[in-house]
Design a protein around this motif. Structure first.
Motif, PDB file in Angstrom:
ATOM      1  N   ILE A   1      -5.555  -1.377  11.728  1.00 51.22           N
ATOM      2  CA  ILE A   1      -5.060  -2.070  10.536  1.00 51.22           C
ATOM      3  C   ILE A   1      -4.315  -1.077   9.656  1.00 51.22           C
ATOM      4  CG2 ILE A   1      -5.718  -3.344   8.444  1.00 51.22           C
ATOM      5  CD1 ILE A   1      -8.285  -4.162   9.856  1.00 51.22           C
ATOM      6  N   VAL A   2      -3.215  -1.519   9.065  1.00 48.48           N
ATOM      7  CA  VAL A   2      -2.520  -0.756   8.025  1.00 48.48           C
ATOM      8  C   VAL A   2      -2.161  -1.728   6.906  1.00 48.48           C
ATOM      9  CG1 VAL A   2      -0.551   0.699   7.436  1.00 48.48           C
ATOM     10  CG2 VAL A   2      -1.509   0.800   9.749  1.00 48.48           C
ATOM     11  N   VAL A   3      -2.409  -1.318   5.668  1.00 49.44           N
ATOM     12  CA  VAL A   3      -1.950  -2.078   4.503  1.00 49.44           C
ATOM     13  C   VAL A   3      -1.234  -1.114   3.572  1.00 49.44           C
ATOM     14  CG1 VAL A   3      -2.551  -3.613   2.611  1.00 49.44           C
ATOM     15  CG2 VAL A   3      -3.927  -3.644   4.702  1.00 49.44           C
TER      16      VAL A   3
ATOM     17  N   ARG B   1       8.647   0.724  12.434  1.00 48.83           N
ATOM     18  CA  ARG B   1       8.378  -0.125  11.270  1.00 48.83           C
ATOM     19  C   ARG B   1       7.202   0.391  10.458  1.00 48.83           C
ATOM     20  NH1 ARG B   1      10.346  -1.521   8.492  1.00 48.83           N
ATOM     21  NH2 ARG B   1       9.260  -3.395   7.748  1.00 48.83           N
ATOM     22  N   VAL B   2       6.113   0.756  11.107  1.00 51.31           N
ATOM     23  CA  VAL B   2       4.933   1.178  10.354  1.00 51.31           C
ATOM     24  C   VAL B   2       5.153   2.541   9.726  1.00 51.31           C
ATOM     25  CG1 VAL B   2       3.666   2.281  12.253  1.00 51.31           C
ATOM     26  CG2 VAL B   2       2.405   1.181  10.402  1.00 51.31           C
ATOM     27  N   PHE B   3       5.853   3.449  10.412  1.00 48.89           N
ATOM     28  CA  PHE B   3       6.110   4.766   9.828  1.00 48.89           C
ATOM     29  C   PHE B   3       7.041   4.652   8.624  1.00 48.89           C
ATOM     30  CE2 PHE B   3       5.394   6.858  14.246  1.00 48.89           C
ATOM     31  CZ  PHE B   3       4.034   6.687  14.089  1.00 48.89           C
ATOM     32  N   GLU B   4       8.041   3.788   8.716  1.00 49.50           N
ATOM     33  CA  GLU B   4       8.947   3.592   7.588  1.00 49.50           C
ATOM     34  C   GLU B   4       8.208   3.025   6.380  1.00 49.50           C
ATOM     35  OE1 GLU B   4      13.112   1.186   6.540  1.00 49.50           O
ATOM     36  OE2 GLU B   4      11.884   0.569   8.244  1.00 49.50           O
ATOM     37  N   ALA B   5       7.357   2.032   6.616  1.00 45.88           N
ATOM     38  CA  ALA B   5       6.607   1.418   5.509  1.00 45.88           C
ATOM     39  C   ALA B   5       5.689   2.427   4.844  1.00 45.88           C
ATOM     40  CB  ALA B   5       5.813   0.219   6.022  1.00 45.88           C
ATOM     41  N   ILE B   6       4.992   3.236   5.640  1.00 46.83           N
ATOM     42  CA  ILE B   6       4.085   4.239   5.073  1.00 46.83           C
ATOM     43  C   ILE B   6       4.857   5.274   4.273  1.00 46.83           C
ATOM     44  CG2 ILE B   6       2.521   6.129   5.666  1.00 46.83           C
ATOM     45  CD1 ILE B   6       1.579   4.422   8.045  1.00 46.83           C
ATOM     46  N   ALA B   7       5.952   5.782   4.827  1.00 47.91           N
ATOM     47  CA  ALA B   7       6.717   6.835   4.153  1.00 47.91           C
ATOM     48  C   ALA B   7       7.320   6.348   2.839  1.00 47.91           C
ATOM     49  CB  ALA B   7       7.822   7.348   5.075  1.00 47.91           C
TER      50      ALA B   7
ATOM     51  N   ILE C   1       2.358  -5.326   2.347  1.00 47.49           N
ATOM     52  CA  ILE C   1       2.754  -5.426   3.741  1.00 47.49           C
ATOM     53  C   ILE C   1       1.619  -4.913   4.609  1.00 47.49           C
ATOM     54  CG2 ILE C   1       3.944  -3.200   3.575  1.00 47.49           C
ATOM     55  CD1 ILE C   1       5.829  -4.154   5.778  1.00 47.49           C
ATOM     56  N   GLY C   2       1.329  -5.647   5.686  1.00 49.55           N
ATOM     57  CA  GLY C   2       0.246  -5.254   6.570  1.00 49.55           C
ATOM     58  C   GLY C   2       0.700  -5.178   8.020  1.00 49.55           C
ATOM     59  N   PHE C   3      -0.085  -4.461   8.810  1.00 51.83           N
ATOM     60  CA  PHE C   3       0.139  -4.375  10.251  1.00 51.83           C
ATOM     61  C   PHE C   3      -1.221  -4.511  10.928  1.00 51.83           C
ATOM     62  CE2 PHE C   3       3.519  -1.984   8.253  1.00 51.83           C
ATOM     63  CZ  PHE C   3       4.664  -2.344   8.967  1.00 51.83           C
TER      64      PHE C   3
ATOM     65  N   ARG D   1       2.059  13.108  15.286  1.00 49.86           N
ATOM     66  CA  ARG D   1       2.767  13.960  14.331  1.00 49.86           C
ATOM     67  C   ARG D   1       3.752  13.158  13.466  1.00 49.86           C
ATOM     68  NH1 ARG D   1       0.849  18.743  12.529  1.00 49.86           N
ATOM     69  NH2 ARG D   1      -0.558  19.522  14.147  1.00 49.86           N
ATOM     70  N   GLU D   2       4.354  12.123  14.043  1.00 46.92           N
ATOM     71  CA  GLU D   2       5.222  11.259  13.237  1.00 46.92           C
ATOM     72  C   GLU D   2       4.414  10.515  12.178  1.00 46.92           C
ATOM     73  OE1 GLU D   2       8.265   8.835  15.102  1.00 46.92           O
ATOM     74  OE2 GLU D   2       8.066  10.012  16.940  1.00 46.92           O
ATOM     75  N   LEU D   3       3.236  10.036  12.566  1.00 46.17           N
ATOM     76  CA  LEU D   3       2.358   9.401  11.574  1.00 46.17           C
ATOM     77  C   LEU D   3       1.942  10.418  10.523  1.00 46.17           C
ATOM     78  CD1 LEU D   3       0.585   7.103  10.496  1.00 46.17           C
ATOM     79  CD2 LEU D   3      -1.192   7.842  12.118  1.00 46.17           C
TER      80      LEU D   3
END
Length: 413
Positions: free
Chosen positions: A120-122, A27-33, A127-129, A53-55
């Motif tokens: 934290i990711v925004v 979920r977080v990798f998809e949102a970032i990409a 969308i946040g994590f 590496r995925e990040l």
């Protein structure tokens, strides 16, 4: 445009529980990409392994999309990242920062206290994590028996604006003479409602918010009427926290504590077990999770209150580290979290039994008396521990005259 109010319930949010790396990383990798405007990511640990590496690939894709990408890692938790790992990000335009890089003496790091422990990711301000999961391969099951059990949440709704403003301040703290301009530039738009959950974004630092996370826990324990479930990897909280747990159990609340049965550090179980008798005799039920190391930092009270975040319930998180949790008031999320924790207790835990009375009771009582007084005064003693003013260092090509925040002291340390 308005500045969020950080200590009030914010209505209209939606939270999705993400369990372990299998639930969190996709979920977080998809949102970032897919980001188009902005990505802000803070983490304690980032390793150059398959997850790192995925990040890395997702961050590069966000930068190629034209998004402004900021990454902040802790200098102690993320040591020795390869130059090419960081260099590729910097060359793509990612602003990569290290919290307190620190010095070494005979190969050993000296700045081990007061770490930036948040996760934290925004993304695009919408969308946040937030949670306890780091970016390392030991958060996925195929790592083996040492893979961690952990939790995070995906966040949508107005509370994301609070996370965004905090994250911007953390990675881009401007100098003091620009304080008025800073307040204007870091104002964020009010986001539309995304659900029915009320929420508070809560942080801990070493200046203005020294006990906010613990205080929210204690208030919830004091108000508990039916049940309390706390799952925490590193459990050695303060005197007042233990007192509220015991009081809740004695007034008939079903208080359950899930701790590590196979800890990643042996001292963790030793420290927690020193409190077992005191809690068990008050009616608290204790479970040790035995499948693999428990890394979670989650809790629920009654049928609405929950919390997920980076803060453990130990002296480092409660008195020294920089932490961030979200407190949630929502029946549906509470029920989902309880279902998952109950599954752990039913299938992957052993329940700890009280020690039968013996001639050593006096010694245990003396030990408990000593421990409680240590815990009672630890927050005050923590202020005497070695301290310095940590710095945030901007790495690589981006650290030029156009980036005025290079090696600046952060606003909340």
């Amino acid at each position: 445009m308005q500045r969020p109010r950080p200590s009030r319930w914010v209505p209209g949010n939606h939270f999705t529980l993400l369990e372990n790396g299998e639930g969190f990383f996709p979920r977080v990798f998809e949102a970032i990409a897919q980001a188009r405007r902005e990505v802000i990511l803070e983490t304690f640990i980032l390793f150059d392994d398959k997850i790192g590496r995925e990040l890395h690939a997702a961050l590069l894709q966000a930068a190629r999309n034209g998004a402004e990408v900021h990454v902040l890692v802790d200098g102690f938790g993320s040591p020795d990242l390869p130059e090419d790992f960081i260099g590729e990000l910097v060359n793509a335009g990612v602003r990569f920062r290290i919290f307190d890089p620190g010095r070494r003496l005979f190969g050993q790091r000296l700045n081990v206290l007061r770490r930036m422990h948040r996760k934290i990711v925004v993304v695009d301000g919408e969308i946040g994590f937030i949670g306890g999961i780091n970016y390392s391969a030991d958060h996925v099951a195929d790592y083996g028996p040492e893979a961690k059990q952990d939790y995070s949440v995906e966040v949508r709704g107005p509370i994301v604006a609070h996370m965004l403003r905090f994250a911007r301040d953390a990675v881009m703290p401007p100098p003091k003479p620009r304080r008025r301009r800073r307040q204007e530039s870091n104002a964020v738009p009010e986001l539309p409602r995304a659900g029915t959950a009320d929420a508070i974004f809560v942080t801990r630092d070493n200046h203005n918010h020294t006990n906010d996370i613990e205080r929210h826990y204690r208030v919830a324990l004091r108000a508990a009427r039916e049940r309390v479930v706390i799952a925490n990897a590193y459990f050695f909280p303060g005197y007042r926290f233990i007192r509220e747990m015991r009081r809740a159990a004695r007034r008939g609340v079903d208080v359950r504590l899930i701790l590590q049965g196979q800890p990643d550090m042996p001292i963790v179980r030793t420290a927690a077990s020193m409190l077992y008798d005191h809690l068990l005799r008050a009616g608290v039920r204790i479970y040790e999770y035995c499948d693999r190391p428990l890394h979670g930092k989650v809790a629920l009270v009654d049928g609405e209150w929950s919390t997920v975040g980076s803060s453990n319930l130990d002296p480092l998180s409660l008195s020294l580290n920089l932490e961030a949790n979200v407190v949630i008031r929502d029946k549906d999320f509470n029920a989902t979290l309880y279902e998952r924790l109950d599954h752990l207790m039913q299938h992957s835990c052993r329940q700890v039994e009280a020690t039968p009375p013996s001639r050593w009771d006096g010694l245990r009582l003396l030990r408990s008396y000593f421990l409680f007084h240590v815990m009672r005064w630890f927050p005050s003693w923590a202020g005497w521990l070695p301290r310095h003013e940590p710095e945030i260092s901007l790495v690589g090509a981006a650290a030029d005259a156009s980036a005025p925040d290079t090696s600046r002291r952060p606003s909340a340390t």
